[in-house]
Design an enzyme around this catalytic site. Structure first.
Site, PDB file in Angstrom:
ATOM      1  N   LEU A   1      42.407 -47.635 -76.462  1.00  0.00           N
ATOM      2  CA  LEU A   1      43.386 -46.937 -75.637  1.00  0.00           C
ATOM      3  C   LEU A   1      42.750 -45.634 -75.203  1.00  0.00           C
ATOM      4  CD1 LEU A   1      46.784 -47.384 -77.560  1.00  0.00           C
ATOM      5  CD2 LEU A   1      46.259 -48.226 -75.269  1.00  0.00           C
ATOM      6  N   ASP A   2      43.011 -45.209 -73.979  1.00  0.00           N
ATOM      7  CA  ASP A   2      42.448 -43.957 -73.490  1.00  0.00           C
ATOM      8  C   ASP A   2      42.817 -42.791 -74.396  1.00  0.00           C
ATOM      9  OD1 ASP A   2      41.388 -45.327 -71.376  1.00  0.00           O
ATOM     10  OD2 ASP A   2      42.854 -44.636 -69.904  1.00  0.00           O
ATOM     11  N   TYR A   3      42.018 -41.736 -74.309  1.00  0.00           N
ATOM     12  CA  TYR A   3      42.229 -40.523 -75.095  1.00  0.00           C
ATOM     13  C   TYR A   3      43.658 -40.009 -74.969  1.00  0.00           C
ATOM     14  CZ  TYR A   3      41.593 -35.588 -76.432  1.00  0.00           C
ATOM     15  OH  TYR A   3      41.703 -34.339 -77.005  1.00  0.00           O
TER      16      TYR A   3
END
Length: 203
Positions: free
Chosen positions: A49-51
């Site tokens: 998952l993105d930051y």
């Protein structure tokens, strides 16, 4: 000699925003390893998952099942609730379903519909079947509605539910069977989608 099949471990993390989906980070940012200190097993994340994204993230030591969940060949659905700027028109949502051209080729969603209204923004329910980097963000940007917040309510049929951001728990035997079924191409059980809690920003 009889070889016993090693017992595999599966956990669910409700990944908060501002956390990198790696076990180490050269930039010194918080990583998912910070939430695994109570788990006495060597686990790796199933995808990423993105930051600044949040929500369901499975962790396991089962490489075979993990690979099937992630490999584009198996077209495993990934459902997101996405808060975007403005309110996309029906034509814009149809464009997501029909496919838009990105810098690395055509991409599309298999489901794109409004989920909720939020002041000047809109929550969308988007389903994609591939895991290209930042795909959901790029799809929404391509129709002129940048992403404000990105939440994955479930992964491979396992919902975040009441698990607090940063919370982690082992999967039950029944949940592990659900994950394996999804990896083999079976449909995930229907879950009731719920928006994440409102974020309170410091003034």
């Amino acid at each position: 000699p009889v070889t016993l099949k090693a017992e595999r471990s599966w956990y669910l993390l409700n990944k908060p925003e501002g956390v990198v989906t790696t076990l180490t980070d050269p930039q010194g940012r918080p990583t998912i390893a910070d939430f695994l200190k109570s788990v006495e097993k060597r686990l790796f994340p199933v995808g990423r998952l993105d930051y600044d994204a949040e929500g369901a993230l499975l962790l396991t030591d089962d490489g075979e099942v993990s690979n099937r969940l992630l490999h584009p060949r198996y077209q495993v659905p990934r459902t997101y609730l996405v808060k975007v700027k403005g309110e996309p028109t029906d034509a814009s949502l149809q464009k997501l379903l029909g496919g838009v051209r990105l810098e690395d080729g055509m991409a599309s969603a298999t489901k794109a519909q409004r989920f909720d209204k939020a002041e000047a923004n809109t929550w969308l329910e988007l389903v994609v079947t591939e895991g290209r980097p930042h795909l959901v963000k790029r799809l929404c940007a391509a129709i002129g509605h940048p992403v404000v917040r990105l939440f994955r309510p479930a992964q491979a049929g396992i919902a975040v539910g009441e698990l607090e951001p940063g919370g982690i728990r082992p999967l039950t035997e029944e949940e592990v069977e659900i994950v394996k079924g999804v990896a083999e191409g079976r449909a995930a059980p229907a879950i009731q989608l719920k928006l994440p809690p409102r974020r309170h920003r410091p003034r």
